[in-house]
Scaffold this motif. Structure first.
Motif, short mmCIF file in Angstrom:
data_model
loop_
_atom_site.label_atom_id
_atom_site.label_comp_id
_atom_site.label_asym_id
_atom_site.label_seq_id
_atom_site.Cartn_x
_atom_site.Cartn_y
_atom_site.Cartn_z
N PHE A 31 0.98 -0.87 -0.12
CA PHE A 31 -0.18 -0.45 0.42
C PHE A 31 0.96 1.01 -0.57
O PHE A 31 0.33 2.17 -0.35
CB PHE A 31 -0.91 0.67 1.28
CG PHE A 31 -2.19 0.74 1.40
CD1 PHE A 31 -2.58 1.02 -0.04
CD2 PHE A 31 -2.24 1.62 2.38
CE1 PHE A 31 -3.71 1.94 0.17
CE2 PHE A 31 -2.78 2.46 1.73
CZ PHE A 31 -3.69 2.65 0.71
N ILE A 47 1.16 4.26 -2.57
CA ILE A 47 0.99 5.58 -2.45
C ILE A 47 1.89 6.36 -2.68
O ILE A 47 1.98 7.63 -3.27
CB ILE A 47 1.19 5.61 -1.05
CG1 ILE A 47 -0.52 5.34 -0.40
CG2 ILE A 47 0.68 7.67 -0.92
CD1 ILE A 47 -0.73 5.35 1.21
N TYR A 83 -3.55 15.96 -10.08
CA TYR A 83 -4.73 16.26 -9.15
C TYR A 83 -4.14 17.70 -8.58
O TYR A 83 -5.59 18.30 -8.38
CB TYR A 83 -3.70 15.10 -8.48
CG TYR A 83 -4.54 14.84 -6.90
CD1 TYR A 83 -5.62 14.68 -7.01
CD2 TYR A 83 -4.37 15.59 -5.40
CE1 TYR A 83 -6.47 14.13 -5.62
CE2 TYR A 83 -4.80 14.97 -4.51
CZ TYR A 83 -6.33 14.69 -4.77
OH TYR A 83 -6.92 14.91 -3.13
N MET A 133 -8.94 6.33 -4.24
CA MET A 133 -9.78 6.58 -3.05
C MET A 133 -9.33 7.78 -1.20
O MET A 133 -10.24 8.43 -1.72
CB MET A 133 -10.49 5.18 -2.12
CG MET A 133 -10.95 3.99 -3.07
SD MET A 133 -12.76 5.16 -3.75
CE MET A 133 -12.48 4.56 -5.62
N LEU A 134 -8.29 7.01 -1.49
CA LEU A 134 -7.51 8.49 -0.84
C LEU A 134 -7.91 9.58 -0.73
O LEU A 134 -7.81 10.62 -0.48
CB LEU A 134 -6.36 7.82 -0.12
CG LEU A 134 -6.57 7.18 1.20
CD1 LEU A 134 -5.25 6.93 1.66
CD2 LEU A 134 -6.55 7.29 1.98
N ALA A 135 -7.70 9.86 -2.42
CA ALA A 135 -7.24 11.02 -3.39
C ALA A 135 -8.97 11.63 -3.13
O ALA A 135 -8.56 12.85 -2.93
CB ALA A 135 -6.46 10.85 -4.04
N LEU A 181 -11.17 11.29 -1.66
CA LEU A 181 -11.82 11.69 0.13
C LEU A 181 -11.43 12.95 0.31
O LEU A 181 -11.95 13.51 0.66
CB LEU A 181 -11.88 10.51 0.95
CG LEU A 181 -11.95 9.23 1.14
CD1 LEU A 181 -11.64 7.82 1.50
CD2 LEU A 181 -13.33 9.61 1.49
N VAL A 182 -10.02 13.57 -0.08
CA VAL A 182 -9.37 14.34 -0.07
C VAL A 182 -10.21 15.61 -0.54
O VAL A 182 -10.60 16.59 0.28
CB VAL A 182 -7.48 14.17 -0.48
CG1 VAL A 182 -7.29 16.10 -0.73
CG2 VAL A 182 -7.08 13.52 0.91
N GLY A 218 -7.45 1.79 -3.32
CA GLY A 218 -7.51 2.64 -2.40
C GLY A 218 -6.96 4.11 -1.79
O GLY A 218 -6.91 5.04 -1.44
N THR A 219 -5.14 3.58 -2.94
CA THR A 219 -4.80 4.95 -2.92
C THR A 219 -5.48 5.67 -4.02
O THR A 219 -5.51 6.89 -3.35
CB THR A 219 -3.82 5.13 -3.80
OG1 THR A 219 -2.59 4.12 -2.60
CG2 THR A 219 -2.08 6.32 -4.15
N HIS A 223 -4.46 -2.32 -3.82
CA HIS A 223 -4.21 -1.13 -3.29
C HIS A 223 -4.39 0.38 -3.34
O HIS A 223 -4.39 1.93 -3.70
CB HIS A 223 -2.98 -1.19 -2.34
CG HIS A 223 -2.45 -2.86 -0.91
ND1 HIS A 223 -1.49 -3.22 -1.12
CD2 HIS A 223 -3.78 -3.10 -0.48
CE1 HIS A 223 -2.24 -3.31 -0.19
NE2 HIS A 223 -3.51 -3.86 0.12
#
Length: 196
Positions: free
Chosen positions: A6, A10, A23, A112-114, A116-117, A109-110, A106
């Motif tokens: 993971f 990232i 981004y 999805m973190l972006a 969420l921000v 997931g990375t 993963h």
């Protein structure tokens, strides 16, 4: 091992100049767009009060902006998934069998973190707009629906589209499909505006 993989995904996101730049442009453009929108509605509200400013239009305009950002997410995710192929990471992990699919999860997931921000960033403008423009209580549910659908789920859908398009072996063909998909999405927005 799972946390190491993971962390690698990232790092891949952060150390890829075209991905991190896209981004950051997404965040910059969205903030400029939302600030301009917010200022326009606050000015209107201060001039005319609730009679001249309809809060539903504020939400509608924010929804249009979020649909435009769909294009950014398609290209960010497309480039990100292609990057792992170019680095040969995916092929190495595919040799491990089932464990190789963890890398794909993963990567998701990375992203999805972006997402969420990005969603948290948009929600700040919605909440501030809600209080500053004195939204009627009936629109409270609408804000949650908009954050869930127009912001979060639309971004997630774009990530999955970019992931699927990245499976196309020819890079230029992949860009062609991504552009066509983006054009369809933008056209869906422009058509009703032009009709109006």
């Amino acid at each position: 091992l799972i946390m190491k993989t993971f962390a690698k995904t990232i790092k891949l996101f952060l150390k890829s100049p075209q991905i991190i730049l896209a981004y950051l442009v997404l965040l910059g453009v969205s903030n400029v767009g939302f600030i301009d929108l917010y200022k326009a509605f606050v000015t209107e509200y201060e001039k005319w009060g609730e009679q001249g400013t309809d809060a539903i239009y504020f939400l509608g305009d924010m929804g249009y902006l979020c649909c435009v950002f769909f294009v950014f997410w398609v290209f960010i995710s497309y480039e990100y998934f292609r990057k792992s192929k170019e680095a040969g990471i995916q092929e190495n992990l595919d040799c491990l069998g089932a464990r190789g699919s963890i890398f794909y999860l993963h990567q998701l997931g990375t992203l999805m973190l972006a997402v969420l921000v990005f969603s948290a960033n948009v929600s700040v403008y919605m909440v501030v707009g809600y209080f500053r423009l004195h939204f009627p209580p009936v629109l409270t549910d609408q804000i949650f629906k908009m954050l869930a659908i127009n912001v979060f789920l639309l971004s997630v859908g774009a990530v999955f589209c970019g992931s699927a398009i990245s499976q196309i072996k020819n890079r230029f063909a992949g860009y062609g499909v991504a552009l066509a998909l983006s054009f369809l999405m933008i056209w869906e927005l422009i058509e009703p505006i032009a009709g109006g």
